[in-house]
Scaffold this motif. Structure first.
Motif, PDB file in Angstrom:
ATOM      1  N   LEU A 413      11.159   2.328  -3.594  1.00 32.45           N
ATOM      2  CA  LEU A 413      10.925   3.120  -2.390  1.00 32.45           C
ATOM      3  C   LEU A 413      11.856   4.324  -2.330  1.00 32.45           C
ATOM      4  O   LEU A 413      11.477   5.390  -1.830  1.00 32.45           O
ATOM      5  CB  LEU A 413      11.094   2.251  -1.142  1.00 32.45           C
ATOM      6  N   GLY A 414      13.061   4.149  -2.831  1.00 31.88           N
ATOM      7  CA  GLY A 414      13.987   5.273  -2.856  1.00 31.88           C
ATOM      8  C   GLY A 414      13.490   6.388  -3.748  1.00 31.88           C
ATOM      9  O   GLY A 414      13.535   7.572  -3.386  1.00 31.88           O
ATOM     10  N   GLU A 415      12.967   6.035  -4.930  1.00 34.60           N
ATOM     11  CA  GLU A 415      12.512   7.039  -5.885  1.00 34.60           C
ATOM     12  C   GLU A 415      11.177   7.662  -5.486  1.00 34.60           C
ATOM     13  O   GLU A 415      10.946   8.848  -5.740  1.00 34.60           O
ATOM     14  CB  GLU A 415      12.401   6.400  -7.269  1.00 34.60           C
ATOM     15  N   ILE A 416      10.314   6.883  -4.849  1.00 34.54           N
ATOM     16  CA  ILE A 416       8.957   7.356  -4.577  1.00 34.54           C
ATOM     17  C   ILE A 416       8.821   7.977  -3.189  1.00 34.54           C
ATOM     18  O   ILE A 416       8.159   9.024  -3.018  1.00 34.54           O
ATOM     19  CB  ILE A 416       7.956   6.179  -4.734  1.00 34.54           C
ATOM     20  N   LEU A 417       9.439   7.367  -2.183  1.00 33.93           N
ATOM     21  CA  LEU A 417       9.256   7.803  -0.796  1.00 33.93           C
ATOM     22  C   LEU A 417      10.531   8.336  -0.153  1.00 33.93           C
ATOM     23  O   LEU A 417      10.524   8.670   1.035  1.00 33.93           O
ATOM     24  CB  LEU A 417       8.699   6.643   0.048  1.00 33.93           C
ATOM     25  N   GLY A 418      11.598   8.382  -0.908  1.00 33.98           N
ATOM     26  CA  GLY A 418      12.841   8.897  -0.350  1.00 33.98           C
ATOM     27  C   GLY A 418      13.459   7.990   0.694  1.00 33.98           C
ATOM     28  O   GLY A 418      14.043   8.455   1.677  1.00 33.98           O
ATOM     29  N   VAL A 419      13.347   6.681   0.492  1.00 32.70           N
ATOM     30  CA  VAL A 419      13.925   5.709   1.419  1.00 32.70           C
ATOM     31  C   VAL A 419      15.387   5.466   1.035  1.00 32.70           C
ATOM     32  O   VAL A 419      15.709   5.249  -0.137  1.00 32.70           O
ATOM     33  CB  VAL A 419      13.147   4.379   1.390  1.00 32.70           C
ATOM     34  N   SER A 420      16.270   5.486   2.019  1.00 34.64           N
ATOM     35  CA  SER A 420      17.685   5.258   1.759  1.00 34.64           C
ATOM     36  C   SER A 420      18.180   4.056   2.557  1.00 34.64           C
ATOM     37  O   SER A 420      17.728   3.790   3.666  1.00 34.64           O
ATOM     38  CB  SER A 420      18.507   6.493   2.136  1.00 34.64           C
ATOM     39  N   GLY A 421      19.116   3.332   1.971  1.00 34.56           N
ATOM     40  CA  GLY A 421      19.724   2.207   2.667  1.00 34.56           C
ATOM     41  C   GLY A 421      18.856   0.965   2.682  1.00 34.56           C
ATOM     42  O   GLY A 421      17.732   0.925   2.170  1.00 34.56           O
ATOM     43  N   ASP A 422      19.403  -0.074   3.292  1.00 32.34           N
ATOM     44  CA  ASP A 422      18.699  -1.351   3.394  1.00 32.34           C
ATOM     45  C   ASP A 422      17.771  -1.363   4.604  1.00 32.34           C
ATOM     46  O   ASP A 422      18.009  -0.669   5.594  1.00 32.34           O
ATOM     47  CB  ASP A 422      19.713  -2.490   3.527  1.00 32.34           C
ATOM     48  N   PRO A 423      16.727  -2.168   4.546  1.00 31.76           N
ATOM     49  CA  PRO A 423      15.849  -2.283   5.708  1.00 31.76           C
ATOM     50  C   PRO A 423      16.579  -2.950   6.881  1.00 31.76           C
ATOM     51  O   PRO A 423      17.458  -3.785   6.670  1.00 31.76           O
ATOM     52  CB  PRO A 423      14.698  -3.152   5.201  1.00 31.76           C
ATOM     53  N   VAL A 424      16.186  -2.581   8.088  1.00 35.16           N
ATOM     54  CA  VAL A 424      16.759  -3.228   9.272  1.00 35.16           C
ATOM     55  C   VAL A 424      15.996  -4.505   9.620  1.00 35.16           C
ATOM     56  O   VAL A 424      16.445  -5.294  10.458  1.00 35.16           O
ATOM     57  CB  VAL A 424      16.748  -2.261  10.473  1.00 35.16           C
ATOM     58  N   PHE A 425      14.843  -4.683   8.977  1.00 39.96           N
ATOM     59  CA  PHE A 425      14.033  -5.886   9.198  1.00 39.96           C
ATOM     60  C   PHE A 425      13.244  -6.139   7.922  1.00 39.96           C
ATOM     61  O   PHE A 425      12.771  -5.194   7.272  1.00 39.96           O
ATOM     62  CB  PHE A 425      13.074  -5.697  10.373  1.00 39.96           C
ATOM     63  N   HIS A 426      13.089  -7.405   7.546  1.00 45.52           N
ATOM     64  CA  HIS A 426      12.211  -7.707   6.414  1.00 45.52           C
ATOM     65  C   HIS A 426      11.631  -9.111   6.558  1.00 45.52           C
ATOM     66  O   HIS A 426      12.220  -9.982   7.201  1.00 45.52           O
ATOM     67  CB  HIS A 426      12.950  -7.566   5.071  1.00 45.52           C
ATOM     68  N   ARG A 427      10.465  -9.269   5.971  1.00 46.20           N
ATOM     69  CA  ARG A 427       9.793 -10.577   5.982  1.00 46.20           C
ATOM     70  C   ARG A 427       8.982 -10.698   4.694  1.00 46.20           C
ATOM     71  O   ARG A 427       8.197  -9.798   4.379  1.00 46.20           O
ATOM     72  CB  ARG A 427       8.878 -10.689   7.197  1.00 46.20           C
ATOM     73  N   LEU A 428       9.187 -11.774   3.972  1.00 53.65           N
ATOM     74  CA  LEU A 428       8.478 -12.012   2.710  1.00 53.65           C
ATOM     75  C   LEU A 428       7.391 -13.057   2.910  1.00 53.65           C
ATOM     76  O   LEU A 428       7.629 -14.127   3.465  1.00 53.65           O
ATOM     77  CB  LEU A 428       9.462 -12.487   1.638  1.00 53.65           C
ATOM     78  N   ASN A 429       6.195 -12.743   2.442  1.00 55.45           N
ATOM     79  CA  ASN A 429       5.097 -13.701   2.401  1.00 55.45           C
ATOM     80  C   ASN A 429       4.629 -13.831   0.953  1.00 55.45           C
ATOM     81  O   ASN A 429       4.462 -12.833   0.241  1.00 55.45           O
ATOM     82  CB  ASN A 429       3.931 -13.237   3.272  1.00 55.45           C
ATOM     83  N   ARG A 430       4.452 -15.066   0.532  1.00 57.71           N
ATOM     84  CA  ARG A 430       4.021 -15.324  -0.847  1.00 57.71           C
ATOM     85  C   ARG A 430       2.634 -15.956  -0.857  1.00 57.71           C
ATOM     86  O   ARG A 430       2.308 -16.790  -0.003  1.00 57.71           O
ATOM     87  CB  ARG A 430       4.984 -16.287  -1.533  1.00 57.71           C
ATOM     88  N   TRP A 431       1.866 -15.572  -1.856  1.00 56.61           N
ATOM     89  CA  TRP A 431       0.563 -16.181  -2.075  1.00 56.61           C
ATOM     90  C   TRP A 431       0.525 -16.626  -3.547  1.00 56.61           C
ATOM     91  O   TRP A 431       0.255 -15.821  -4.434  1.00 56.61           O
ATOM     92  CB  TRP A 431      -0.550 -15.186  -1.762  1.00 56.61           C
ATOM     93  N   PRO A 432       0.840 -17.909  -3.818  1.00 58.38           N
ATOM     94  CA  PRO A 432       0.920 -18.386  -5.207  1.00 58.38           C
ATOM     95  C   PRO A 432      -0.381 -18.217  -5.993  1.00 58.38           C
ATOM     96  O   PRO A 432      -0.356 -18.015  -7.202  1.00 58.38           O
ATOM     97  CB  PRO A 432       1.279 -19.872  -5.048  1.00 58.38           C
ATOM     98  N   ARG A 433      -1.515 -18.325  -5.298  1.00 54.32           N
ATOM     99  CA  ARG A 433      -2.826 -18.089  -5.917  1.00 54.32           C
ATOM    100  C   ARG A 433      -3.592 -17.162  -4.967  1.00 54.32           C
ATOM    101  O   ARG A 433      -4.369 -17.623  -4.133  1.00 54.32           O
ATOM    102  CB  ARG A 433      -3.567 -19.407  -6.140  1.00 54.32           C
ATOM    103  N   ALA A 434      -3.380 -15.878  -5.137  1.00 54.60           N
ATOM    104  CA  ALA A 434      -3.787 -14.927  -4.106  1.00 54.60           C
ATOM    105  C   ALA A 434      -5.272 -14.594  -4.121  1.00 54.60           C
ATOM    106  O   ALA A 434      -5.982 -14.855  -3.146  1.00 54.60           O
ATOM    107  CB  ALA A 434      -2.968 -13.639  -4.250  1.00 54.60           C
ATOM    108  N   ILE A 435      -5.762 -14.018  -5.204  1.00 49.90           N
ATOM    109  CA  ILE A 435      -7.124 -13.470  -5.223  1.00 49.90           C
ATOM    110  C   ILE A 435      -7.826 -13.918  -6.497  1.00 49.90           C
ATOM    111  O   ILE A 435      -7.345 -13.654  -7.598  1.00 49.90           O
ATOM    112  CB  ILE A 435      -7.094 -11.929  -5.174  1.00 49.90           C
ATOM    113  N   PRO A 436      -8.975 -14.589  -6.390  1.00 52.18           N
ATOM    114  CA  PRO A 436      -9.691 -14.983  -7.611  1.00 52.18           C
ATOM    115  C   PRO A 436     -10.169 -13.745  -8.360  1.00 52.18           C
ATOM    116  O   PRO A 436     -10.711 -12.813  -7.770  1.00 52.18           O
ATOM    117  CB  PRO A 436     -10.867 -15.809  -7.078  1.00 52.18           C
ATOM    118  N   GLN A 437      -9.946 -13.746  -9.667  1.00 55.66           N
ATOM    119  CA  GLN A 437     -10.335 -12.607 -10.493  1.00 55.66           C
ATOM    120  C   GLN A 437     -11.763 -12.814 -11.008  1.00 55.66           C
ATOM    121  O   GLN A 437     -12.012 -13.740 -11.770  1.00 55.66           O
ATOM    122  CB  GLN A 437      -9.361 -12.445 -11.657  1.00 55.66           C
TER     123      GLN A 437
END
Length: 487
Positions: A413-437
């Motif tokens: 994000l820093g290289e592509i969108l010019g984002v600096s520093g750490d996020p003030v909020f974050h949330r991770l969601n995982r999908w072990p088997r996300a989308i059938p190919q």
């Protein structure tokens, strides 16, 4: 789960979705004895839509979901002033979807994409470039070379073609538009929709509308013009549909469908293990917290992902007629929602998001500009983005630990969108088997499902693994399953 809404991919799903229109009950009235009992296995969008239509038509419905929550990948979470979408982030409006929204009383909850979301960016040579939104815009766009633009417009001269066999989506599009459109058009689009590889995806099954266009008109562009004319002839507005969500996110739809079901109809944390057909109907065995129960139904609707379908025992000897569906590739995807103070981001975020072509050698699949897309996703003075990682391209990142993902996101994000520093909020969601190919050879899995239905009368199977991966396709699949089960 798709980063880019696949509702734009297959217009055929829109027509199928008409089954959920408000005249469904009238269409089915008198068709089914009130005493008919029907089990629905799977509480995602497909299962909920099927249960909703079955209950509305008078069936005695029981819905079984192995998780503690309903809706499958369609989940929204409010944490203070942050609104996180765990899976899909938007839908494209249609008359049929509008009818369902009205039927569920959600009209006042609907919200439209903000004007700030007008651009869709593609990374090229390390910089975000807005994708052209119209033919005039294509001529001015810096995304494609002059030669690629010429080839794109020359495609309209293609003649109808009937291919003797399925081919990869990349090969299909390459034959129409050339390598550059595959590398910087198709590849990032597929990574956003399927988290997949266009060199492996089936043209026939992953994008059936394009396959049909080639057979009927030869040219994809001419086929799209023909489809637009047909829409206008039906009194529908031509051009891309409006992008919508709801004040509290897409999870509003499964929550509303669940509320419409009769009291006691839903069993969560209930894993169905066995189905056996006897003289009195289908006996369904399900487990919860170490204990098992059984119930008997006249008919059974199954709306499960590929892996649980492959594990389901169907028959007195514990047969698994759908075991080969375990071979369907469903890559892991990590969805990282990040909140920043507005001054931490130099990019205007004036778009839907940005996708990463594989040639750019980035570790993220794409970034959705969540707070630009819809209101109420971030506190005042802040912005929210959703970073997608993993998929077929980088399965290891789909399983990586949170600290590693945060470090990658900060760098990218820093290289592509010019984002600096750490996020003030974050949330991770995982999908072990996300989308059938829907890869080459996918037709064999569809034939296995068809054979299972033919062998087991009163069993109806559908959903993401059979009818398309988009949310509207899943809702449509549920409506079709209900209609078949009531027939």
């Amino acid at each position: 789960m798709a980063f880019v809404s696949k509702t734009s991919v297959d217009d055929a799903s829109t027509a199928k979705f008409a089954h959920v229109a408000t005249d469904f009950s009238a269409k089915l009235s008198g068709k089914m004895p009130e005493s008919r009992s029907i089990a629905v296995i799977g509480g995602g969008a497909t299962g909920l839509a099927a249960a909703h239509d079955l209950a509305k038509a008078g069936a005695k419905v029981r819905l079984f979901e192995c998780n503690t929550h309903l809706g499958g990948a369609v989940r929204s979470e409010r944490d203070g002033e942050w609104l996180i979408e765990s899976g899909p982030n938007s839908l494209q409006e249609s008359a049929e979807l509008g009818a369902l929204i009205a039927e569920l009383g959600l009209g006042n909850e609907r919200c439209y994409a903000q004007p700030e979301a007008k651009n869709r960016y593609i990374l090229r040579d390390g910089r975000p470039v807005a994708a052209p939104a119209s033919p005039p815009g294509l001529f001015q766009s810096k995304l494609f070379s002059f030669g690629a633009k010429v080839r794109l417009f020359a495609e309209i001269l293609k003649r109808p073609r009937i291919r003797p066999a399925d081919i990869s989506l990349a090969q299909f599009i390459r034959s129409h538009f050339g390598d550059e459109l595959v590398d910087y058009g198709l590849n990032p689009f597929v990574s956003g929709v399927y988290a997949g590889d266009p060199e492996k995806l089936s043209a026939k099954y992953a994008f059936p509308s394009l396959w049909k266009m080639e057979r009927e008109t030869g040219s994809i562009i001419r086929g799209q013009i023909k489809a637009a004319k047909a829409k206008r002839a039906r009194g529908q507005k031509a051009g891309p549909p409006a992008i919508i969500s709801f004040r509290e996110g897409l999870g509003t739809i499964p929550a509303a469908l669940a509320r419409e079901l009769p009291e006691g109809a839903i069993e969560t944390n209930a894993r169905v293990t066995t189905l056996v057909r006897g003289e009195t109907g289908w006996t369904l065995v399900w487990a919860r917290d170490g204990s098992t129960s059984s119930e008997t139904f006249d008919r059974v609707v199954i709306a499960l992902p590929a892996l649980p379908l492959s594990q389901l025992a169907i028959g007195p000897l514990g047969e698994r007629p759908l075991a080969e569906l375990a071979n369907i590739v469903s890559p892991p995807v990590a969805s990282l929602f990040l909140g920043y103070r507005r001054e931490q981001v130099t990019h205007p975020l004036d778009g839907f998001g940005i996708l990463m072509p594989q040639k750019e050698n980035r570790q993220v699949l794409g970034v959705l500009f969540s707070s630009s897309l819809f209101p109420g996703r971030a506190p005042d003075g802040h912005v929210a983005v959703t970073v997608m990682m993993g998929g077929v391209r980088r399965m290891d990142l789909g399983r990586a630990d949170e600290d590693q993902l945060l470090a990658i996101a900060r760098r990218e994000l820093g290289e592509i969108l010019g984002v600096s520093g750490d996020p003030v909020f974050h949330r991770l969601n995982r999908w072990p088997r996300a989308i059938p190919q829907y890869d080459l050879g996918y037709g064999a899995y569809l034939k296995a499902i068809e054979a299972c239905e033919r062998t087991h009368a009163g069993l109806y199977i559908g959903g993401q693994v059979r009818d398309g991966i988009a949310v509207p396709s899943c809702l449509s699949a549920g409506a079709k399953l209900a209609e078949r089960a009531l027939g």
